[in-house]
Design a protein around this motif. Structure first.
Motif, short mmCIF file in Angstrom:
data_model
loop_
_atom_site.label_atom_id
_atom_site.label_comp_id
_atom_site.label_asym_id
_atom_site.label_seq_id
_atom_site.Cartn_x
_atom_site.Cartn_y
_atom_site.Cartn_z
N ASP A 1 -0.58 6.23 -4.38
CA ASP A 1 -1.87 6.94 -4.46
C ASP A 1 -2.75 6.41 -5.58
O ASP A 1 -3.83 6.95 -5.82
CB ASP A 1 -1.63 8.44 -4.65
N GLY A 2 -2.28 5.38 -6.28
CA GLY A 2 -3.05 4.77 -7.35
C GLY A 2 -2.85 5.38 -8.72
O GLY A 2 -3.40 4.88 -9.71
N SER A 3 -2.06 6.44 -8.79
CA SER A 3 -1.81 7.05 -10.10
C SER A 3 -0.93 6.13 -10.94
O SER A 3 -0.09 5.40 -10.40
CB SER A 3 -1.12 8.40 -9.93
N ARG B 1 0.81 -1.22 0.00
CA ARG B 1 0.00 0.00 0.00
C ARG B 1 0.83 1.26 0.00
O ARG B 1 0.41 2.28 -0.53
CB ARG B 1 -0.93 0.00 1.21
N LYS B 2 2.00 1.21 0.58
CA LYS B 2 2.83 2.41 0.71
C LYS B 2 3.99 2.43 -0.28
O LYS B 2 4.94 3.19 -0.12
CB LYS B 2 3.36 2.52 2.14
N TYR B 3 3.89 1.58 -1.30
CA TYR B 3 4.97 1.49 -2.27
C TYR B 3 4.56 2.02 -3.63
O TYR B 3 3.40 1.94 -4.03
CB TYR B 3 5.39 0.03 -2.47
N CYS B 4 5.53 2.56 -4.36
CA CYS B 4 5.38 2.74 -5.79
C CYS B 4 5.83 1.43 -6.42
O CYS B 4 6.94 0.95 -6.14
CB CYS B 4 6.23 3.90 -6.29
N MET B 5 5.00 0.86 -7.26
CA MET B 5 5.30 -0.41 -7.92
C MET B 5 5.48 -0.16 -9.41
O MET B 5 4.77 0.65 -10.01
CB MET B 5 4.17 -1.41 -7.72
N GLY B 6 6.41 -0.87 -10.02
CA GLY B 6 6.63 -0.67 -11.43
C GLY B 6 7.06 -1.92 -12.15
O GLY B 6 7.52 -2.89 -11.53
N TRP B 7 6.88 -1.92 -13.43
CA TRP B 7 7.40 -2.97 -14.30
C TRP B 7 8.50 -2.36 -15.16
O TRP B 7 8.31 -1.30 -15.76
CB TRP B 7 6.30 -3.55 -15.18
N VAL B 8 9.62 -3.04 -15.18
CA VAL B 8 10.81 -2.58 -15.89
C VAL B 8 11.27 -3.67 -16.83
O VAL B 8 11.31 -4.85 -16.45
CB VAL B 8 11.93 -2.20 -14.90
N LYS B 9 11.60 -3.32 -18.06
CA LYS B 9 12.09 -4.31 -19.00
C LYS B 9 13.58 -4.14 -19.21
O LYS B 9 14.10 -3.04 -19.13
CB LYS B 9 11.36 -4.22 -20.35
N GLY B 10 14.24 -5.27 -19.47
CA GLY B 10 15.67 -5.22 -19.71
C GLY B 10 16.47 -5.65 -18.51
O GLY B 10 16.06 -5.45 -17.36
N ARG B 11 17.64 -6.25 -18.78
CA ARG B 11 18.42 -6.85 -17.70
C ARG B 11 19.32 -5.87 -16.99
O ARG B 11 19.44 -5.90 -15.77
CB ARG B 11 19.26 -8.01 -18.27
N SER B 12 19.98 -5.00 -17.72
CA SER B 12 20.95 -4.15 -17.05
C SER B 12 21.29 -2.94 -17.90
O SER B 12 21.05 -2.93 -19.11
CB SER B 12 22.24 -4.94 -16.75
N GLY B 13 21.84 -1.94 -17.24
CA GLY B 13 22.38 -0.76 -17.88
C GLY B 13 21.40 -0.07 -18.81
O GLY B 13 20.24 0.12 -18.49
#
Length: 123
Positions: free
Chosen positions: A53-55, A29-41
Protein backbone atom coordinates in the motif's frame (compact mmCIF):
# COMPACT_ATOMS: atom_id res chain seq x y z
CA UNK A 1 7.59 -16.24 -6.88
CA UNK A 2 9.99 -13.35 -7.45
CA UNK A 3 13.76 -13.22 -7.85
CA UNK A 4 15.67 -10.31 -6.38
CA UNK A 5 19.05 -8.86 -7.30
CA UNK A 6 20.70 -6.20 -5.16
CA UNK A 7 23.28 -3.67 -6.29
CA UNK A 8 24.80 -0.41 -5.17
CA UNK A 9 26.74 -1.47 -2.13
CA UNK A 10 30.33 -0.45 -1.60
CA UNK A 11 32.55 1.62 0.61
CA UNK A 12 31.86 5.05 1.98
CA UNK A 13 33.20 7.34 4.65
CA UNK A 14 31.17 8.28 7.68
CA UNK A 15 28.74 11.01 6.74
CA UNK A 16 28.61 9.86 3.14
CA UNK A 17 25.83 8.31 1.11
CA UNK A 18 25.05 5.17 -0.84
CA UNK A 19 21.98 4.06 -2.76
CA UNK A 20 21.07 0.41 -2.87
CA UNK A 21 18.86 -0.98 -5.62
CA UNK A 22 16.86 -4.18 -5.74
CA UNK A 23 15.67 -5.34 -9.13
CA UNK A 24 12.83 -7.85 -9.12
CA UNK A 25 12.12 -10.38 -11.85
CA UNK A 26 8.48 -9.39 -12.00
CA UNK A 27 5.85 -7.06 -10.63
CA UNK A 28 6.20 -6.19 -6.96
CA UNK A 29 2.93 -4.33 -6.65
CA UNK A 30 1.43 -6.94 -4.36
CA UNK A 31 4.52 -7.48 -2.22
CA UNK A 32 5.84 -6.07 0.99
CA UNK A 33 9.48 -5.24 0.22
CA UNK A 34 12.17 -4.76 2.81
CA UNK A 35 15.85 -4.27 3.41
CA UNK A 36 17.42 -6.46 6.05
CA UNK A 37 20.96 -6.26 7.38
CA UNK A 38 23.01 -9.12 8.68
CA UNK A 39 23.71 -12.62 7.44
CA UNK A 40 21.96 -14.93 9.84
CA UNK A 41 20.32 -15.51 13.19
CA UNK A 42 20.48 -12.76 15.78
CA UNK A 43 22.68 -10.68 13.50
CA UNK A 44 19.73 -10.03 11.18
CA UNK A 45 17.54 -7.01 11.59
CA UNK A 46 14.99 -5.15 9.53
CA UNK A 47 16.22 -1.76 8.33
CA UNK A 48 13.31 -0.48 6.25
CA UNK A 49 10.15 -1.82 4.69
CA UNK A 50 7.54 -0.67 2.21
CA UNK A 51 4.16 -2.33 2.03
CA UNK A 52 2.10 -3.01 -1.05
CA UNK A 53 0.00 0.00 0.00
CA UNK A 54 3.08 2.23 -0.09
CA UNK A 55 3.39 2.64 3.66
CA UNK A 56 6.95 2.70 4.98
CA UNK A 57 8.63 1.87 8.25
CA UNK A 58 12.17 2.16 9.56
CA UNK A 59 14.35 0.83 12.31
CA UNK A 60 14.99 3.49 14.94
CA UNK A 61 18.69 3.43 14.15
CA UNK A 62 18.14 4.67 10.58
CA UNK A 63 15.15 7.00 10.92
CA UNK A 64 15.89 10.34 9.33
CA UNK A 65 18.92 8.93 7.51
CA UNK A 66 17.61 6.18 5.24
CA UNK A 67 14.71 6.29 2.79
CA UNK A 68 13.06 3.31 1.13
CA UNK A 69 11.21 3.84 -2.12
CA UNK A 70 9.76 1.78 -4.92
CA UNK A 71 9.38 2.25 -8.66
CA UNK A 72 6.69 -0.12 -9.88
CA UNK A 73 7.39 0.73 -13.52
CA UNK A 74 10.89 -0.69 -13.09
CA UNK A 75 10.04 -3.38 -10.52
CA UNK A 76 12.79 -1.90 -8.37
CA UNK A 77 13.13 -0.95 -4.73
CA UNK A 78 15.71 1.52 -3.48
CA UNK A 79 17.34 2.30 -0.18
CA UNK A 80 18.87 5.76 -0.04
CA UNK A 81 21.41 5.76 2.77
CA UNK A 82 22.58 9.18 3.97
CA UNK A 83 24.69 10.27 6.92
CA UNK A 84 26.27 6.85 7.02
CA UNK A 85 27.85 5.62 10.23
CA UNK A 86 30.46 2.87 10.77
CA UNK A 87 27.80 0.82 12.54
CA UNK A 88 25.84 0.67 9.26
CA UNK A 89 28.54 -1.66 7.95
CA UNK A 90 26.98 -5.00 7.07
CA UNK A 91 25.51 -7.14 4.33
CA UNK A 92 22.19 -5.79 3.15
CA UNK A 93 19.53 -8.05 1.68
CA UNK A 94 16.45 -7.17 -0.30
CA UNK A 95 13.55 -9.36 0.79
CA UNK A 96 9.92 -9.77 -0.14
CA UNK A 97 6.65 -11.42 0.77
CA UNK A 98 3.22 -11.18 -0.78
CA UNK A 99 0.79 -8.94 1.02
CA UNK A 100 0.55 -5.56 2.67
CA UNK A 101 1.90 -6.55 6.07
CA UNK A 102 5.01 -4.92 7.40
CA UNK A 103 7.76 -7.38 8.30
CA UNK A 104 10.27 -4.82 9.53
CA UNK A 105 10.32 -6.26 13.04
CA UNK A 106 10.03 -9.87 11.91
CA UNK A 107 12.27 -10.34 8.87
CA UNK A 108 12.08 -14.12 9.25
CA UNK A 109 8.65 -13.87 7.60
CA UNK A 110 10.04 -12.82 4.24
CA UNK A 111 9.79 -15.57 1.61
CA UNK A 112 12.17 -14.29 -1.03
CA UNK A 113 15.58 -12.66 -0.82
CA UNK A 114 18.55 -11.79 -2.96
CA UNK A 115 22.24 -12.52 -2.61
CA UNK A 116 22.94 -9.36 -0.69
CA UNK A 117 25.24 -6.40 -1.18
CA UNK A 118 28.00 -5.32 1.17
CA UNK A 119 28.06 -1.85 2.71
CA UNK A 120 31.25 -0.75 4.44
CA UNK A 121 31.50 2.58 6.23
CA UNK A 122 34.82 3.85 7.54
CA UNK A 123 35.28 6.47 10.21
Amino acid sequence: QVQLVESGGGSAQAGGSLRLSCAASGSIRKYCMGWVKGRSGNERGGVAAIGSDGSTSYADSVKGRFTISQDNTKNTVYLQMNSLKPEDTDMYYCEAREGASDYLSNPAMYKYWGQGTQVSVSS
